[in-house]
Design a protein around this motif. Structure first.
Motif, mmCIF file in Angstrom:
data_model
loop_
_atom_site.group_PDB
_atom_site.id
_atom_site.type_symbol
_atom_site.label_atom_id
_atom_site.label_comp_id
_atom_site.label_asym_id
_atom_site.label_seq_id
_atom_site.Cartn_x
_atom_site.Cartn_y
_atom_site.Cartn_z
ATOM 1 N N VAL A 60 0.475 -1.050 -0.375
ATOM 2 C CA VAL A 60 0.182 -0.464 -0.024
ATOM 3 C C VAL A 60 1.169 1.360 -0.145
ATOM 4 C CG1 VAL A 60 -1.686 1.124 1.160
ATOM 5 C CG2 VAL A 60 -1.758 -1.217 1.333
ATOM 6 N N ASP A 61 0.616 2.089 -1.165
ATOM 7 C CA ASP A 61 1.285 3.882 -1.256
ATOM 8 C C ASP A 61 0.655 4.060 0.266
ATOM 9 O OD1 ASP A 61 2.542 5.950 -1.476
ATOM 10 O OD2 ASP A 61 1.315 6.674 -2.907
ATOM 11 N N PRO A 62 1.502 4.593 1.370
ATOM 12 C CA PRO A 62 1.518 4.892 2.097
ATOM 13 C C PRO A 62 0.626 6.516 1.514
ATOM 14 C CG PRO A 62 3.648 5.314 2.927
ATOM 15 C CD PRO A 62 2.823 4.272 1.539
ATOM 16 N N SER A 63 0.968 7.697 1.054
ATOM 17 C CA SER A 63 0.018 8.441 0.008
ATOM 18 C C SER A 63 -1.305 8.720 -0.204
ATOM 19 C CB SER A 63 1.181 9.209 -0.765
ATOM 20 O OG SER A 63 1.417 8.302 -2.725
ATOM 21 N N GLY A 64 -1.303 7.335 -0.782
ATOM 22 C CA GLY A 64 -2.557 6.792 -1.413
ATOM 23 C C GLY A 64 -3.316 6.802 -0.331
ATOM 24 N N LEU A 65 -3.002 6.568 0.809
ATOM 25 C CA LEU A 65 -3.175 5.956 1.936
ATOM 26 C C LEU A 65 -4.116 7.260 2.961
ATOM 27 C CD1 LEU A 65 -4.598 3.235 3.955
ATOM 28 C CD2 LEU A 65 -2.795 4.028 5.222
ATOM 29 N N ALA A 66 -3.309 7.888 3.203
ATOM 30 C CA ALA A 66 -3.393 9.290 3.353
ATOM 31 C C ALA A 66 -4.683 9.977 2.951
ATOM 32 C CB ALA A 66 -2.078 10.646 3.499
ATOM 33 N N GLU A 67 -4.545 9.730 1.287
ATOM 34 C CA GLU A 67 -5.736 10.566 0.536
ATOM 35 C C GLU A 67 -6.799 10.267 0.923
ATOM 36 O OE1 GLU A 67 -4.749 10.127 -3.214
ATOM 37 O OE2 GLU A 67 -3.023 11.803 -3.429
ATOM 38 N N LEU A 68 -6.943 8.663 1.071
ATOM 39 C CA LEU A 68 -8.261 7.591 1.569
ATOM 40 C C LEU A 68 -8.554 8.160 3.473
ATOM 41 C CD1 LEU A 68 -10.154 5.553 0.253
ATOM 42 C CD2 LEU A 68 -8.701 4.188 2.416
ATOM 43 N N LEU A 69 -8.121 8.528 3.857
ATOM 44 C CA LEU A 69 -8.524 9.370 5.101
ATOM 45 C C LEU A 69 -9.563 10.234 4.829
ATOM 46 C CD1 LEU A 69 -5.615 8.495 7.352
ATOM 47 C CD2 LEU A 69 -7.528 7.268 7.565
ATOM 48 N N ASP A 70 -8.787 10.981 3.857
ATOM 49 C CA ASP A 70 -10.051 12.393 3.759
ATOM 50 C C ASP A 70 -9.950 13.210 5.245
ATOM 51 O OD1 ASP A 70 -11.081 14.332 1.554
ATOM 52 O OD2 ASP A 70 -12.601 12.970 2.044
ATOM 53 N N GLN A 71 -11.467 13.665 4.587
ATOM 54 C CA GLN A 71 -11.816 14.452 6.413
ATOM 55 C C GLN A 71 -11.428 13.598 7.651
ATOM 56 O OE1 GLN A 71 -12.332 17.474 5.669
ATOM 57 N NE2 GLN A 71 -11.755 16.867 4.038
ATOM 58 N N GLY A 72 -11.001 12.720 7.406
ATOM 59 C CA GLY A 72 -11.075 11.480 8.709
ATOM 60 C C GLY A 72 -11.529 10.465 8.920
ATOM 61 N N ALA A 73 -10.191 9.327 9.779
ATOM 62 C CA ALA A 73 -10.850 8.635 10.242
ATOM 63 C C ALA A 73 -10.158 7.699 11.286
ATOM 64 C CB ALA A 73 -10.872 7.335 8.897
ATOM 65 N N HIS A 74 -10.879 6.609 11.772
ATOM 66 C CA HIS A 74 -9.879 5.724 12.765
ATOM 67 C C HIS A 74 -8.917 5.111 11.873
ATOM 68 C CE1 HIS A 74 -12.131 7.141 16.408
ATOM 69 N NE2 HIS A 74 -13.346 6.609 15.713
ATOM 70 N N LEU A 75 -8.255 4.583 12.948
ATOM 71 C CA LEU A 75 -6.822 3.827 11.776
ATOM 72 C C LEU A 75 -5.688 2.693 12.233
ATOM 73 C CD1 LEU A 75 -5.241 4.284 8.918
ATOM 74 C CD2 LEU A 75 -3.613 5.543 9.911
ATOM 75 N N VAL A 76 -6.082 1.570 11.690
ATOM 76 C CA VAL A 76 -5.773 0.553 12.179
ATOM 77 C C VAL A 76 -4.834 -0.127 10.991
ATOM 78 C CG1 VAL A 76 -6.174 -1.612 12.911
ATOM 79 C CG2 VAL A 76 -8.221 0.266 13.817
ATOM 80 N N GLY A 77 -3.530 -0.893 11.636
ATOM 81 C CA GLY A 77 -3.030 -1.902 10.708
ATOM 82 C C GLY A 77 -2.472 -2.917 11.612
ATOM 83 N N HIS A 78 -2.085 -3.701 10.513
ATOM 84 C CA HIS A 78 -1.574 -5.601 10.950
ATOM 85 C C HIS A 78 -0.902 -5.377 10.039
ATOM 86 C CE1 HIS A 78 -1.880 -9.872 10.965
ATOM 87 N NE2 HIS A 78 -1.719 -9.801 12.391
ATOM 88 N N CYS A 79 0.135 -5.753 11.440
ATOM 89 C CA CYS A 79 1.920 -6.802 11.011
ATOM 90 C C CYS A 79 2.784 -5.671 9.869
ATOM 91 C CB CYS A 79 1.620 -8.083 9.400
ATOM 92 S SG CYS A 79 3.303 -8.892 9.359
ATOM 93 N N THR A 80 2.535 -5.937 8.632
ATOM 94 C CA THR A 80 3.360 -5.387 7.824
ATOM 95 C C THR A 80 2.455 -3.302 7.529
ATOM 96 O OG1 THR A 80 3.101 -5.897 5.900
ATOM 97 C CG2 THR A 80 5.120 -5.836 6.853
ATOM 98 N N GLY A 81 1.262 -3.840 7.647
ATOM 99 C CA GLY A 81 0.019 -2.305 7.242
ATOM 100 C C GLY A 81 0.098 -1.984 8.748
ATOM 101 N N ALA A 82 0.538 -2.112 9.449
ATOM 102 C CA ALA A 82 0.579 -1.536 10.968
ATOM 103 C C ALA A 82 1.775 -0.241 10.592
ATOM 104 C CB ALA A 82 1.096 -2.292 11.478
ATOM 105 N N THR A 83 3.049 -0.333 9.827
ATOM 106 C CA THR A 83 3.873 0.158 9.662
ATOM 107 C C THR A 83 3.775 1.843 8.327
ATOM 108 O OG1 THR A 83 5.618 -1.439 9.499
ATOM 109 C CG2 THR A 83 6.285 0.594 8.330
#
Length: 204
Positions: A60-83
Motif C-alpha cells: 500500500v502506498d502511504p500517500s494513497g492511504l493518506a488521501e483515502l483518510l480524507d476528512q478523518g477516520a480511525h486507522l488500524v494496521g496489522h503486521c506490515t500494514g501497521a508500518t
C-alpha cells in the motif's frame, strides 16, 4: 520513477449513515476479509474500509492511504500494514481519529527512535515520532502473548519479538495491550478481547 501502488478496498457497513469511518490496513500474506474477519461484527456500529496490497503483491502506498483518510477516520494496521499506518499517522496526523497497531513489524524502536530493520537506529525518513507523541488522539498497540508459536501457515517474514510492542508503545506514547493465548493475529485469535478494546477506542 516511483511505481504506483494501487489499493484494494472492501467495505463493511451496516451502520447508520454518518457512522465513524475505520480504515483497516493489512499486509500481503492474507486477504483483508480473512485478516479482519473477527471484526466484521463491528460494521453494525462503524463503517469498516479494508485496504491492502494489489493483486501483484505490491504494498500500500502511504500517500494513497493518506488521501483515502480524507476528512478523518480511525486507522488500524496489522503486521506490515501497521508500518504503513504508522507512517501515514505521522505524516498526516490531522486526518487520524485514533491509531491502532496490531502486531506491528518491520520497524524497531530504540531509545525513543523508530527505524526500519537493517537501518541505523535513527528516525526513518518521513517518519516523525514527535508528531505521534504530541498527537491528541488515542493510540493503541496490540500484541499476542509472548511464548506462543506464531502461525507458520501465514509465513510471516517479520515475527514480532517479545517486548517489541511495548518498545514501540513507549516511542509513540501509546497504550499497550497484550492478548493472552493469541499469536501474530490477536484480532483473529481472540476477536472478543480485541473488539472490546477497539469499540472503547473508537467510541471515545
Amino acid at each position: 520513477m516511483r511505481r504506483e501502488r494501487p489499493m484494494v478496498t472492501t467495505v463493511w457497513d451496516e451502520a447508520t449513515p454518518g457512522a465513524p469511518r475505520v480504515v483497516m490496513v493489512y499486509g500481503p500474506l492474507a486477504p483483508g476479509t480473512e485478516v479482519f474477519a473477527g471484526q466484521r461484527m463491528l460494521a453494525e456500529l462503524f463503517r469498516l474500509e479494508l485496504v491492502g496490497p494489489a493483486a501483484d503483491g505490491i504494498g500500500v502506498d502511504p500517500s494513497g492511504l493518506a488521501e483515502l483518510l480524507d476528512q478523518g477516520a480511525h486507522l488500524v494496521g496489522h503486521c506490515t500494514g501497521a508500518t504503513v499506518a504508522l507512517h501515514v499517522a505521522a505524516a498526516a496526523p490531522q486526518a487520524v481519529r485514533s491509531l491502532t497497531l496490531l502486531e506491528p513489524c518491520a520497524l524497531r524502536a530504540t531509545a525513543g527512535r523508530l527505524a526500519a530493520y537493517g537501518e541505523p537506529a535513527a528516525d526513518t525518513p518521513g517518519l516523525r515520532p514527535a508528531a505521534l507523541l504530541t498527537a491528541d488522539w488515542p493510540k493503541l498497540i496490540v500484541n499476542g502473548a509472548p511464548g506462543r508459536p506464531y502461525d507458520d501457515r501465514r509465513g510471516c517474514p517479520h515475527p514480532t519479538p517479545p517486548g517489541y510492542g511495548e518498545q514501540v508503545a513507549d516511542a509513540i506514547g501509546a497504550r499497550h495491550l497484550r492478548v493472552e493465548d493469541a499469536g501474530h493475529a490477536p484480532q483473529r485469535d481472540r476477536p472478543g478481547r480485541v473488539n472490546t478494546a477497539l469499540r472503547r477506542l473508537w467510541q471515545g
